[in-house]
Design an enzyme around this catalytic site. Structure first.
Site, PDB file in Angstrom:
ATOM      1  N   ASN A   1      65.544  38.639  28.849  1.00  0.00           N
ATOM      2  CA  ASN A   1      65.773  37.944  27.574  1.00  0.00           C
ATOM      3  C   ASN A   1      65.328  38.795  26.392  1.00  0.00           C
ATOM      4  OD1 ASN A   1      66.591  35.493  28.905  1.00  0.00           O
ATOM      5  ND2 ASN A   1      64.449  35.169  29.391  1.00  0.00           N
TER       6      ASN A   1
ATOM      7  N   HIS B   1      66.797  22.214  29.326  1.00  0.00           N
ATOM      8  CA  HIS B   1      65.861  23.089  30.034  1.00  0.00           C
ATOM      9  C   HIS B   1      64.783  22.268  30.761  1.00  0.00           C
ATOM     10  CE1 HIS B   1      62.621  26.206  30.292  1.00  0.00           C
ATOM     11  NE2 HIS B   1      63.672  26.981  30.511  1.00  0.00           N
TER      12      HIS B   1
ATOM     13  N   GLU C   1      69.282  21.694  22.663  1.00  0.00           N
ATOM     14  CA  GLU C   1      69.045  23.127  22.520  1.00  0.00           C
ATOM     15  C   GLU C   1      70.060  23.713  21.553  1.00  0.00           C
ATOM     16  OE1 GLU C   1      68.614  24.917  26.577  1.00  0.00           O
ATOM     17  OE2 GLU C   1      67.835  22.922  26.971  1.00  0.00           O
TER      18      GLU C   1
ATOM     19  N   SER D   1      70.617  27.715  27.754  1.00  0.00           N
ATOM     20  CA  SER D   1      70.182  28.906  28.462  1.00  0.00           C
ATOM     21  C   SER D   1      71.066  29.273  29.645  1.00  0.00           C
ATOM     22  CB  SER D   1      68.734  28.751  28.920  1.00  0.00           C
ATOM     23  OG  SER D   1      68.570  27.561  29.653  1.00  0.00           O
TER      24      SER D   1
ATOM     25  N   ASP E   1      65.529  22.975  20.465  1.00  0.00           N
ATOM     26  CA  ASP E   1      64.910  24.096  21.171  1.00  0.00           C
ATOM     27  C   ASP E   1      65.715  25.358  20.844  1.00  0.00           C
ATOM     28  OD1 ASP E   1      64.458  26.068  23.145  1.00  0.00           O
ATOM     29  OD2 ASP E   1      63.846  24.584  24.632  1.00  0.00           O
TER      30      ASP E   1
ATOM     31  N   HIS F   1      66.653  30.603  22.757  1.00  0.00           N
ATOM     32  CA  HIS F   1      67.582  31.741  22.857  1.00  0.00           C
ATOM     33  C   HIS F   1      68.276  32.064  21.540  1.00  0.00           C
ATOM     34  CE1 HIS F   1      67.246  32.090  27.228  1.00  0.00           C
ATOM     35  NE2 HIS F   1      67.111  30.774  27.201  1.00  0.00           N
TER      36      HIS F   1
ATOM     37  N   LYS G   1      61.406  35.824  24.011  1.00  0.00           N
ATOM     38  CA  LYS G   1      62.767  36.272  24.296  1.00  0.00           C
ATOM     39  C   LYS G   1      63.186  37.341  23.289  1.00  0.00           C
ATOM     40  CE  LYS G   1      63.492  32.501  27.288  1.00  0.00           C
ATOM     41  NZ  LYS G   1      63.591  31.077  27.461  1.00  0.00           N
TER      42      LYS G   1
HETATM   43  C1  LIG Z   1      62.640  30.172  28.083  1.00  0.00           C
HETATM   44  C2  LIG Z   1      62.822  28.798  27.586  1.00  0.00           C
HETATM   45  C3  LIG Z   1      61.735  27.986  27.266  1.00  0.00           C
HETATM   46  C4  LIG Z   1      60.313  28.377  27.605  1.00  0.00           C
HETATM   47  O1  LIG Z   1      59.843  29.413  26.824  1.00  0.00           O
HETATM   48  P1  LIG Z   1      58.671  30.354  27.383  1.00  0.00           P
HETATM   49  O2  LIG Z   1      58.016  30.897  26.164  1.00  0.00           O
HETATM   50  O3  LIG Z   1      59.312  31.389  28.228  1.00  0.00           O
HETATM   51  O4  LIG Z   1      57.749  29.483  28.181  1.00  0.00           O
HETATM   52  C5  LIG Z   1      61.977  26.756  26.705  1.00  0.00           C
HETATM   53  N1  LIG Z   1      63.239  26.338  26.462  1.00  0.00           N
HETATM   54  C6  LIG Z   1      64.321  27.075  26.783  1.00  0.00           C
HETATM   55  C7  LIG Z   1      65.678  26.572  26.488  1.00  0.00           C
HETATM   56  C8  LIG Z   1      64.142  28.329  27.360  1.00  0.00           C
HETATM   57  O5  LIG Z   1      65.203  29.058  27.705  1.00  0.00           O
END
Ligand SMILES: *Cc1c(COP(=O)(O)O)cnc(C)c1O
Length: 384
Positions: free
Chosen positions: A44, A130, A174, A178, A203, A206, A237
């Protein structure tokens, strides 16, 4: 312990066994595993910041100043000034009053959902949400109600029919999904949330650093910053380091500091992490071409795969190619690995049964030549 043998045996025979594979080193779109170098299409590290000299330097400097550990929760003695600078910069990027750092994005989601909802409340979330959002909902004790992927009308139907049964209602979606790599219909979903008096959370794990003005994310790109109450994301990421964050108005942040268990009952991040994160945010301004090159790479790769007649999902740097069967996804990824491409198969339960896929994470560090070669190879091994 019979159940344990049964569990592991079943995973093995269904092609679902997960394994760890340590890399000797990584960076620049490549990863070295077992003495061999591969082009890395599973990371990522979208902007290639994780090995940027500015991030390394900032994290070393912060280590010199603050040591390697923060020694306590922020509410005890673990709070340091550098966290506040990072939070101010994050809030500014997100167009919100304030921001709050978390140990990871996972902990941010789990904690925030559970802090805003409890028994008698409901969490409405996208069917493709997620795991961290689902875990937060489970932990909260609230009713989990899932709407069809990216379907604001379905969300509205559910709110009409069932919304009245609950005290508080939180909608979570989101901004880049993801596993499908598509953009969330943030504006529409937030509008529905407003009409029905719900809190809305997005969220941006990404999306941050990749989309939107200055890399601010898809919420800002959609002009929805005002309508979304809680914007969360991660520094792990595109920003190349580690740690999660939540941005919102001042009351939301004060509430989380007082009530969010995953913020309160854990040790603060090391200063080094905050130092690297600040350097990454500065680079979003100083090196905007990274985003452009990344998105150009993704568009080019997606175009190549489509021209080969493959079923490609999404509209971002995440480029999933659907292959259906889990075994087949594994075989394809093994073939690609033999040819020097590190691409992971994504299988149930991460994605629904029958929609196993190869998920290509395109990054800034991939050249057009490599992308073209990978596309050729993918088409070639599709029927293995
Ligand atoms: C990776 C991810 C997370 C978690 O983030 P981290 O900092 O890796 O714990 C939360 N939500 C989504 C959609 C993700 O892809």
């Amino acid at each position: 312990m019979d159940w344990l043998d049964r569990y592991l045996g079943e995973r093995q025979s269904n092609g679902l066994m997960r394994q760890l594979r340590p890399a000797e080193n990584r960076g620049g779109g490549r990863v070295c595993v077992g003495g061999r170098e591969y082009y890395d299409f599973s990371s990522n590290d979208y902007l290639g910041l994780s090995d940027h000299p500015k991030l390394k330097e900032a994290s070393i400097n912060a280590t010199q100043q603050y040591g390697t550990g923060s020694s306590a929760s922020r509410l005890l003695s673990g709070d340091i000034e550098i966290f506040h600078e990072l939070e101010e910069r994050t809030a500014k990027l997100k167009g919100k009053e304030r921001a709050l750092l978390f140990s990871s994005g996972y902990q941010a989601n789990v904690g925030v959902v559970a802090a805003f909802c409890g028994k008698g409340d409901a969490v409405f979330c996208d069917r493709l949400s997620h795991a961290s959002i689902l875990d937060g909902a489970a932990m909260s004790g609230a009713k989990l109600i899932r709407f069809r992927h990216n379907d604001a009308e379905h969300l509205e139907d559910l709110l009409k029919k069932r919304g009245g049964d609950f005290a508080r209602r939180l909608i979570v979606t989101e901004s880049i999904f993801s596993m499908d790599g598509d953009k969330g219909a943030i504006g529409e979903i937030a509008d529905v949330g407003r009409r029905y008096g719900c809190m809305v959370m997005a969220d941006e794990a990404h999306a941050t650093g990749v989309f939107g003005p200055g890399g601010s994310g898809v919420v800002a790109e959609a002009g929805a910053s005002e309508k979304v109450d809680i914007v969360m994301g991660t520094f792990s990421k595109a920003l190349g380091s580690f740690g999660g964050y939540v941005a919102g108005d001042s009351k939301i942040i004060d509430y989380l500091i007082n009530a969010c268990r995953s913020f309160i009952y854990t040790t603060a991040l090391p200063g080094a992490v905050a130092g690297a994160n600040i350097a990454a945010l500065k680079l979003l301004d100083a090196e905007p071409e990274r985003r452009k090159i990344l998105l150009g790479n993704a568009e080019y790769f997606r175009g190549c795969l489509i021209a080969k007649g493959l079923e490609v999902l999404g509209e971002s740097q995440i480029v999933p190619v659907v292959v259906g069967d889990a075994d087949r996804a594994v075989r394809m990824s093994e073939r690609l690995r033999e040819d020097g491409f590190w691409v992971l198969p994504i299988r149930p339960p991460t994605v629904p049964e029958g929609s196993s896929r190869l998920r290509f994470s395109v990054t800034y560090g991939h050249s057009r030549e490599v992308l073209m070669a990978l596309c050729e190879k993918t088409a070639e091994v599709f029927d293995v």
